[in-house]
Design a protein around this motif. Structure first.
Motif: not given
Lengths: 364, 364, 364, 364
Positions: A303-316
């Motif tokens: 499952t892609a949803t995990i209850l951990q902090l992950q790096k990502t990018v925002d819409v901007q």
């Protein structure tokens, strides 16, 4: 029609995770089939959240309403529309998802494709979309049952915990599959799987695995040569499910290790019929069923949803972080079992009707 | 239309192994593309028999004739029909196949489905059918090339002889793939594969293996949510090829061994764009391309035709034996490489045009 | 998919006259279009019963609910499902229809086809099915309007009462069409038409007539050569409406009285563009729009339901009689005007998107 | 697939007027039908040029070659490809057409749509495209004949010369239709029609008219409710033919002059079956056949090519003139008769197979 599936028994699904509801319309269902909302509900209950302690505890009843196409308890041959209202829609719990792309989810690609997305709960990319498939599949399964066809999917592996192949060789009883929350018919393995799921969930993590599906009772002759081979359509059906990464039929990837002399299914006469001695073909040859049991495996990623902090990018377009929260499945496989069965049933009814079309009346 | 593939860039193939010829018509090709028969012939030559000492020594030139749709060297937007005449048709060499079902071939299932079959050389179930796919794929590849897209398929494993994963991580050069008859870009492994194929062929036996395909240059946004996911259509395309038994995209079956925290592709900003750090998704998320490299594996079983005596059943339902003979591929993979590329190109052009349809003109 | 229409902008309708409701799902709508339920309701109000004193006095609000595909006031590119609940369903007023076939209705043919039918109010064959078409058409019209396209249908003849051709030559103003309950833009004729309808209604009888539709602003290039010609798809769209018996485009049947030298539309340069001097082609040549105004006529038969005693046959095959009763339209044309516009809009958006698909991105 | 027609019995045509040839592939033909090239040639000979002194004197044999799908004289259920080579292709006689748009032809619209066109002889827009339809229709007609269905098209009016309605009420004998070059079964009228055609031809002008088609032997139950009504698909089929401007079924446009009480087809019991007393419905009610004779009219405009000087515009956008020359039909109707029959047969076989699909096997 990217939201439709099937050529003769066609389903079209609609709806988002947190909109007014999700639904499906079946076009082409044979008339006069007795069917009730309760029979459809049975299958929906197998996929709904909150059904056991290893799936998401979200409380949604997922009650189906039949809008059309069934008259005095029977199908009429006209479109069967079914609707499941969403319980708690437009939740504010998803506000962070509005701006940040969840890793290995469809947020970024929907935004890229459409330039807009319903972010709440994943919108259209949510697995709630499969409710319509399961509802339609319940009708397809009943049609097939009337012709003596049985479909049974079950979990064979969770991460590295696999049921012994010897325990999976036969068509399992429904009771054995449903005996445990994980829907693996081998009790001992099932217990270990459940333990693993609880362990990774406690870490806020997730796991995937493999589902096998067996179908018995399909006559020889279903499936179309060339593009619409039975395994090609089954493969497409399975790969259209969220979280799937692989499909193999019969001997699959493992069969590539054998020589032709080891792999070929010799023909013999058995009970007066032409049968194969072995079944590495998985019941399909040249894209067409040969009357043997059809079986295939489907790989589901963790499952892609995990209850951990992950790096990502925002819409901007800025680097940021996202902390997973909420109630999610740490493993989608137990709830995916009825969905795999539904998709298999949809493919098989559709091909049966195609066979009818070409061979049904004109005899020369 | 079981002999058609694609919704906007649609191909329809026809023809039998020993009939007058095989062909294809493309409906929906964009106009004004410069294309010549020679460019198409290049791809056909990559799949034709007799091209090396590890494929069938049959001599067939497989020269393509363009019947329609190309005017003064350019596509006109109307149907492009292409025809390849069969060299030695209606051979008497296949008389035994008229009455006996070849194991793990489509003879029995065609007979079951249609009640009649063109037995010569397998008729419609022959891999000669893929000539039309490759011819159409050559045009699709040229369209994609004009948009900067490259497609490269290559053999990664023959039976148990696998190229080291480290040698397969990067997009291989065409020259490296074409350097050997087996089309594995890792020279050392290629040599072993060729040796193996020659060995099993000398025993009248056959082998299978795995082909990988990589695609780079696809923008984010291709693929449709729900049923017509990009991986679902790629999977269907590959599973519609003769001898295929499995398909996996990105991390595939192996990815099911990981936890979500290990498997997720985190987003980052790279060169000012939203990119993923890893690519276990195989360039597709939620059924839609994300701009990363698309890659997938296809499993091919060992060739069903072996030059050995096998038990079988005849058309009248009697147990009998069949001795394989003639000139066959002991391993289909080297000739399947251009076919895999062709099918990938067809899927990608089709989805690109679907994206055009929905997002092409109307701006709100 | 007999209940679906369109290849790129696809609508699927469902529902019966006296079931839970009727609805539609649009698959393929371009994203980011601002649209509200109120805008859709405007069109539904033009077709609903009880809107004037010459249509059926049945009281049904026909309020549309948007279930999916619209997020914060804009389309998202995902399926737009819309539902209209039936007000008084499963009426006992139709008990006689259960056993007796209404003349020139679909009762007998549905029974012959499916072996079962929802008889209440005609079930699926009821014109209530067109609610879904009008709802979807409202969105298609808004898309076209954004590109400067206007669609105007209007009544030109009721039985033998025809508006003078001189009054119909120009594109009529919406206000002139909507000025009277009959939706004929020529006031004097409209008054006579209304008078006729009231007269036949008082006899328990019914009348038919002709609707014309004009479309302006369509660029040259829409429509596909050969089978999916623009006039072929418009014709199919119109002939799929209940009660239609004929379709003609441009000069139509009357044009067959002319010689070629009288009928041909010569080209000239006008305002720097290639234009036709006359428009007997009706804006379509070789199946493709030429930039001139598109216009066509549709023939609607007199309403089959009449409040008179008619001979018929019952389900058991016995001769019998049936007395029409209830609240019906003595003439369907005024309510059919928005339906004709909706179908025209659906065809045109669909073809526009097809043009996008083939010509949208790849430039050589 | 704009160049394909039909959902189950699908034809795809290709080819240009002056390219290598024109052809068709049928996908979905039932297996085991005995058919020969000669049987197909009979129908092609009815549409070919040079068959009489009122059609174009061009000499083209239009010999059909069957490429695939027929084995030892029978259909195999696989695609039937058929090819007709063009006799004198890439003619220089059409050089003027390269630069100037012929009035009321498709030159301008093809150029607008595709930005390129094969101008020689009209390229893809040439009526030579219908060769593939007629070849496929010959097979469809044989399938229908095996089920007792007969299809007969014939000319009822040329310009203002109409056969008396009393002479057209019954299903005409094939011999009466084929008795004259104009294919009007009323000999006296036929003679006048022929005289008219010769007269206008001598002026370098052209005429149009109306073809009627009758079908008997279709059982009740074919056709789909809602969008794919039998009359909608017949209408689309006819309006997809070059030069057609109108279609009407049963009472058609004339029926709109009647009141409901005059128009309704009452049911009666006849020979133990439920039949209609009159047949203003044209054998179709609610989109579904009712077992009565199906009949419809098709309007054909006067041939666009006339041997006169006409004003036009060239590709560069300049006003110019064009003098028609070459060998053309002054009236397309006699050659259109077999094409109308072919399209009717294709629609009916397709719908028959759709009925098989939904109702063929599953009985509840």
């Amino acid at each position: 029609m990217p939201n439709s599936f099937g050529k003769n028994f066609t389903i079209s699904t609609w709806g988002e995770s947190h909109g007014a509801g999700v639904g499906v319309v079946i076009d082409g269902c044979p008339p006069n089939l007795p069917i009730t909302a309760d029979e459809i509900q049975v299958e929906l209950d197998r996929r709904r959240p909150g059904q056991s302690d290893i799936v998401t505890p979200r409380k949604e009843e997922d009650r189906v309403e039949i809008i059309s196409g069934i008259f005095e308890g029977k199908t009429t041959g006209t479109p069967i529309a079914m609707l499941v209202r969403n319980a708690d829609h437009r939740s504010s719990a998803y506000s962070e998802m509005k701006d940040k792309f969840r890793p290995s989810h469809a947020d970024f690609t929907y935004q890229s494709k459409f330039g807009i997305r319903d972010h709440a709960g994943g919108g259209r990319s949510s697995a709630r979309e499969t409710i319509g498939r399961v509802a339609a599949g319940a009708i397809a399964k009943k049609i097939l049952a009337s012709a003596g066809v049985e479909i049974r999917a079950f979990v064979t592996r969770i991460q590295d915990i696999a049921a012994p192949e010897s325990a999976l060789e036969n068509f399992p009883a429904a009771a054995d599959v449903e005996a445990t929350a994980i829907r693996c018919p081998h009790g001992e393995t099932a217990a270990k799987m459940i333990e693993r799921i609880k362990a990774v969930r406690s870490e806020g993590d997730s796991v995937g695995g493999v589902i096998r599906c067996r179908v018995r009772g399909i006559p020889a002759g279903l499936g179309e040569p060339v593009f619409d081979r039975l395994e090609a359509d089954l493969g497409k059906a399975m790969l259209s499910l969220p979280a799937t990464k692989g499909f193999e039929v019969g001997s699959g990837f493992g069969g590539t290790l054998l020589k032709g002399s080891e792999h070929n299914d010799l023909f013999e006469v058995r009970d007066g019929k032409t049968r194969t001695v072995t079944n590495r073909s998985g019941g399909i040859q040249g894209g067409i069923s040969n009357g043997e049991e059809i079986f295939f495996n489907v790989a589901f990623k963790p499952t892609a949803t995990i209850l951990q902090l992950q790096k990502t990018v925002d819409v901007q377009g800025n680097a940021t972080e996202l902390m997973g929260k909420g109630r999610h499945d740490a493993c989608v496989l137990p709830r995916a079992v009825p969905i795999v069965e539904a998709m298999a049933a949809l493919v098989l009814v559709d091909h049966w009707m195609r066979q009818n079309a070409q061979n049904g009346t004109f005899r020369f």
